[in-house]
Design a protein around this motif. Structure first.
Motif, PDB file in Angstrom:
ATOM      1  N   UNK A 264       5.250  13.847   9.837  1.00 28.87           N
ATOM      2  CA  UNK A 264       5.087  13.197   8.538  1.00 28.87           C
ATOM      3  C   UNK A 264       6.393  13.007   7.797  1.00 28.87           C
ATOM      4  N   UNK A 265       7.259  14.022   7.822  1.00 27.34           N
ATOM      5  CA  UNK A 265       8.537  13.913   7.101  1.00 27.34           C
ATOM      6  C   UNK A 265       9.373  12.777   7.688  1.00 27.34           C
ATOM      7  N   UNK A 266       9.415  12.679   9.004  1.00 24.99           N
ATOM      8  CA  UNK A 266      10.179  11.612   9.642  1.00 24.99           C
ATOM      9  C   UNK A 266       9.583  10.246   9.305  1.00 24.99           C
ATOM     10  N   UNK A 267       8.272  10.137   9.365  1.00 26.82           N
ATOM     11  CA  UNK A 267       7.635   8.863   9.042  1.00 26.82           C
ATOM     12  C   UNK A 267       7.941   8.463   7.609  1.00 26.82           C
ATOM     13  N   UNK A 268       7.909   9.420   6.710  1.00 25.20           N
ATOM     14  CA  UNK A 268       8.157   9.102   5.306  1.00 25.20           C
ATOM     15  C   UNK A 268       9.539   8.498   5.122  1.00 25.20           C
TER      16      UNK A 268
ATOM     17  N   UNK B 175       0.569   8.862   0.140  1.00 28.13           N
ATOM     18  CA  UNK B 175      -0.805   8.520   0.528  1.00 28.13           C
ATOM     19  C   UNK B 175      -0.812   7.655   1.784  1.00 28.13           C
ATOM     20  N   UNK B 176       0.139   6.732   1.896  1.00 30.19           N
ATOM     21  CA  UNK B 176       0.205   5.876   3.080  1.00 30.19           C
ATOM     22  C   UNK B 176       0.545   6.696   4.322  1.00 30.19           C
ATOM     23  N   UNK B 177       1.475   7.637   4.175  1.00 29.47           N
ATOM     24  CA  UNK B 177       1.843   8.493   5.309  1.00 29.47           C
ATOM     25  C   UNK B 177       0.627   9.314   5.748  1.00 29.47           C
ATOM     26  N   UNK B 178      -0.106   9.850   4.780  1.00 32.70           N
ATOM     27  CA  UNK B 178      -1.293  10.644   5.120  1.00 32.70           C
ATOM     28  C   UNK B 178      -2.340   9.792   5.823  1.00 32.70           C
TER      29      UNK B 178
ATOM     30  N   UNK C  15      12.032  -0.846  -5.006  1.00 27.98           N
ATOM     31  CA  UNK C  15      11.628   0.535  -5.267  1.00 27.98           C
ATOM     32  C   UNK C  15      10.432   0.888  -4.385  1.00 27.98           C
ATOM     33  N   UNK C  16      10.240   2.214  -4.165  1.00 31.02           N
ATOM     34  CA  UNK C  16       9.087   2.719  -3.423  1.00 31.02           C
ATOM     35  C   UNK C  16       8.486   3.861  -4.240  1.00 31.02           C
ATOM     36  N   UNK C  17       7.208   3.708  -4.604  1.00 37.85           N
ATOM     37  CA  UNK C  17       6.539   4.735  -5.389  1.00 37.85           C
ATOM     38  C   UNK C  17       6.260   5.952  -4.496  1.00 37.85           C
ATOM     39  N   UNK C  18       6.790   7.135  -4.850  1.00 35.60           N
ATOM     40  CA  UNK C  18       6.634   8.316  -3.970  1.00 35.60           C
ATOM     41  C   UNK C  18       5.173   8.700  -3.704  1.00 35.60           C
TER      42      UNK C  18
ATOM     43  N   UNK D  83       0.827  -1.209   0.000  1.00 35.01           N
ATOM     44  CA  UNK D  83       0.000   0.000   0.000  1.00 35.01           C
ATOM     45  C   UNK D  83       0.860   1.257   0.000  1.00 35.01           C
ATOM     46  N   UNK D  84       2.065   1.153   0.505  1.00 35.17           N
ATOM     47  CA  UNK D  84       2.973   2.298   0.551  1.00 35.17           C
ATOM     48  C   UNK D  84       3.851   2.381  -0.689  1.00 35.17           C
ATOM     49  N   UNK D  85       3.532   1.612  -1.714  1.00 36.68           N
ATOM     50  CA  UNK D  85       4.249   1.705  -2.978  1.00 36.68           C
ATOM     51  C   UNK D  85       5.497   0.843  -3.065  1.00 36.68           C
TER      52      UNK D  85
END
Length: 563
Positions: A183-187, A143-146, A135-138, A91-93
C-alpha cells in the motif's frame, strides 16, 4: 628585452581573448533575445510539462494539450503483480489547475540570473521539466489505495476438509498462498503518476503471504480419517455414550494456527455447540420439586366486616423431591475439542447435580391452611366463565420462600384463545364489555386469602365503584398489564395456592406455615364523600408467633356510578 616591451607583448593577446569572450557573450545574449522574440507568447524551446514538449506552443494550444493529457477522468493503469487495474485520477483526489500550469510553462526559461538569458539558452541544448500546478487530496488517495488493495489482496487459504455426511470419506481442498498489495508503495507511485512525475503504468509490488504445504494438509486428512474410524466415547453421568462418526463428521474442520502457517484437526464451534446441546438433551435429567397436595376447599371464610383468622392444621400429603443432573455444556465442549486435537477416542462427559427448588423438607413444612376466602356470584353469567378459567390457571401455583406472586404474571393477558369471553368491566366509572371482564372477583378473593394469611401485600388497587358482593375496602381490581394484584411469601416455607370455582362461588386457599400468625380485619364505618359514594378504613392487625404486632390501615374512597 626591456620590461616595457615585455608588458606590451603579454597585454595584446589578453586583450584579444577578452574581446573574443565579450563578443561571444554579446552574441549569446543576442541569440537569447532573438529566441525570446521568436517565441513571444509561446513556451520557450526545451520546455516540457506532463510529458508534453511545449516548445513553441501558445497558451491556448498548450492548454488544450494539457487538458487532454491530464484529464482526471481518463483511467490510470495500475499493474499489481499479474493484475491490471484501472482507476480514474479524480477518484484518487487528483485535481489540476490548467491556467496555473500553462502560466508556469510560459514563464519557464525567462527568469533567473542575468535576466534569465542563461536559462533561455539552456533550453536550446537541454530540456527543462515544468511541474504541473496539481494537487492530490490525501484522504481520497488513501481511499483509492484501499479500494485497489481490496481487489488485489487475497488471504492465505490453508485448505479445507470435505467429509461425507456418514464420516466414511475425508478429502481436502488444497491450500493456496495469499497475497497483499504494498500500500505504501502504491500510494507514492500513484501520487507521482498523477502529478506527472512518472510516465507510463503504475507498477506496484504484490507480496506473497505464507501458507502451509499440501503435505501438512494431507496429514490433517489422515488424522480425521483415524478419528472417524470408530466412535468417540463420552464417559460420565451414566452409561458411556458413543458418538458415531456420522454425528462427529460435521464438527471436524481443518484449524489454522499461527496465521495459517500451521494446521491441525480442530472443531467448528457452532457445530460443536449444536452437538453438545443434543448430547445434553439425552443426558440432562431435570430435578423434581417436592409436591404438596391439599384440599381445594377445606373451610369457608366469607365475612365482609370484622373478622379474625388463625391458621388451621391441614390434611396435606407430600410427594418427595428428587435431584436431577445437568450436563456442563462448556466443559463438554472443551473435553470433545481436546479429544479431537489429541486424536483420542474417549472424552469426559461432565455432569452436575441439579437440586430441586422445593425440597422434601420444605414441602413438609406446609402443614397449615394459613389463609382462605370465598366470594359468591350468580351462575350462568359470562363473567363466571372468566373467573373459572382464571381459577383453573392459578390452581396449584407454588410460591417459594421470598418469592413474589403476581396474578398478571401467572395468568398473563386475558384472550379468547385462552378461553376468556366478553363480560362487563368497570372503565372510567362505567360498565363496558371487555374480554376477561369480571376477573376482578378472583383478584378480590385471592387478595383476602393473602390478607388473612398475614403475607406481605405488595400491589393492590380497589375498584373505583363499590360492588356489594365484595367486603368494602377489602377488595381489588385487575387489568392487564397496568393493574396487578401481587404479594410476597415472607415466610420460611413454600405456599401452595389452591383455587376452585363452581357454579355459584370461587374459593382461594393458601397452604404453608406462617409461624402461627393471627390476623384480624377491623372495618370502620362508611363516611359520606362530597360528589362521591363513601370512604371507608380497613385495618389489618397481624400478631406474629413471637408476640410482635403489626397494624396497617388502607383507606378506600368509592365513586358513584356514572349513568
Amino acid at each position: 628585452m626591456t620590461a616595457t616591451r615585455r608588458l606590451r607583448t603579454w597585454r595584446r593577446p589578453a586583450l584579444l581573448a577578452l574581446a573574443a569572450v565579450a563578443g561571444l557573450l554579446v552574441a549569446l545574449a543576442a541569440l537569447a533575445l532573438v529566441v525570446r522574440l521568436l517565441h513571444d507568447g509561446e513556451a520557450l524551446p526545451g520546455t516540457e510539462i506532463a510529458g508534453i514538449s511545449a516548445s513553441g506552443m501558445s497558451g491556448d494550444e498548450l492548454r488544450r494539450r494539457l487538458a487532454a493529457a491530464t484529464d482526471p477522468q481518463r483511467p490510470l493503469v495500475v499493474v499489481a503483480g499479474e493484475r491490471t487495474l484501472r482507476i480514474r485520477p479524480a477518484r484518487a483526489g487528483y485535481a489540476v489547475d490548467l491556467d496555473g500550469s500553462v502560466e508556469r510553462a510560459l514563464d519557464a526559461g525567462r527568469g533567473g540570473a542575468l535576466g534569465g538569458l542563461p536559462a533561455t539558452l539552456k533550453g536550446l541544448v537541454a530540456s527543462r521539466d515544468v511541474a504541473l500546478a496539481a494537487t492530490v487530496d490525501p484522504s481520497a488517495l488513501d481511499r483509492a489505495v484501499a479500494s485497489l488493495a481490496r481487489r488485489v489482496d487475497r488471504p492465505s487459504f490453508p485448505g479445507r476438509l470435505e467429509i461425507s455426511d456418514d464420516g466414511t470419506r475425508v478429502d481436502a481442498e488444497p491450500p493456496r498462498a495469499g497475497r497483499r498489495l504494498d500500500r505504501a508503495q502504491l500510494r507514492e507511485r500513484l501520487r507521482a503518476a498523477m502529478l506527472g512525475r512518472a510516465p507510463g503504468p503504475v507498477r506496484v509490488a504484490v507480496r506473497e503471504r505464507p501458507v502451509v504445504s499440501a503435505a501438512e494438509v494431507d496429514d490433517v486428512v489422515a488424522d480425521a480419517e483415524l478419528l472417524l474410524s470408530r466412535p468417540l466415547v463420552l464417559a460420565g453421568g451414566g452409561e458411556p455414550l458413543p458418538l458415531e462418526p456420522a454425528r462427529l463428521a460435521g464438527v471436524l474442520v481443518l484449524e489454522p494456527l499461527d496465521g495459517g502457517r500451521r494446521v491441525r484437526l480442530g472443531v467448528d464451534d457452532e457445530q460443536l455447540s449444536a452437538l453438545v446441546a443434543r448430547v445434553a438433551e439425552q443426558r440432562d435429567r431435570p430435578p423434581r420439586d417436592a409436591r404438596v397436595e391439599a384440599p381445594a376447599r377445606a373451610t369457608t371464610v366469607d365475612g365482609k366486616g370484622d373478622l379474625t383468622w388463625r391458621p388451621q392444621p391441614a390434611d396435606v400429603s407430600v410427594e418427595p423431591a428428587a435431584a436431577g443432573r445437568t450436563v456442563d455444556r462448556e466443559a463438554l465442549s472443551r473435553s470433545i475439542a481436546r479429544a479431537v486435537h489429541s486424536g483420542s477416542h474417549r472424552a469426559r462427559l461432565p455432569v452436575e447435580r441439579a437440586e430441586p427448588q422445593v425440597t422434601t423438607a420444605q414441602a413438609r413444612e406446609v402443614s397449615h391452611l394459613i389463609g382462605t376466602f370465598t366470594t359468591y356470584y350468580e351462575g350462568g353469567q359470562p363473567r363466571v366463565t372468566n373467573i373459572r378459567t382464571m381459577a383453573a390457571t392459578v390452581d396449584g401455583t407454588r410460591v417459594a420462600p421470598g418469592e413474589r406472586f403476581s396474578l398478571n404474571g401467572v395468568v398473563g393477558e386475558r384472550t379468547r384463545a385462552k378461553g376468556y369471553v366478553p363480560a362487563p368491566f368497570i372503565a372510567d366509572g362505567r360498565l363496558v364489555p371487555s374480554v376477561g371482564g369480571g376477573v376482578s372477583q378472583f383478584a378480590t378473593t385471592i387478595y383476602n386469602a393473602a390478607f388473612f394469611a398475614g403475607l406481605q401485600l405488595d400491589t393492590s388497587q380497589p375498584h373505583s365503584l363499590y360492588i356489594d358482593r365484595y367486603p368494602p375496602g377489602r377488595e381489588a381490581t385487575l387489568n392487564y398489564p397496568d393493574i396487578d394484584l401481587a404479594w410476597t411469601n415472607d415466610t420460611g416455607a413454600p405456599v401452595l395456592v389452591r383455587a376452585s370455582a363452581d357454579e355459584t362461588s370461587v374459593t382461594v386457599s393458601l397452604y404453608g406455615n406462617n409461624g402461627g400468625r393471627t390476623v384480624t380485619a377491623e372495618t370502620g364505618s362508611r363516611r359520606p364523600v362530597p360528589g362521591g359514594d363513601f370512604a371507608i378504613d380497613v385495618t389489618r392487625v397481624v400478631r406474629y408467633g413471637d408476640g410482635r404486632t403489626d397494624r396497617s390501615t388502607r383507606t378506600t374512597t368509592y365513586d358513584l356510578l356514572d349513568e
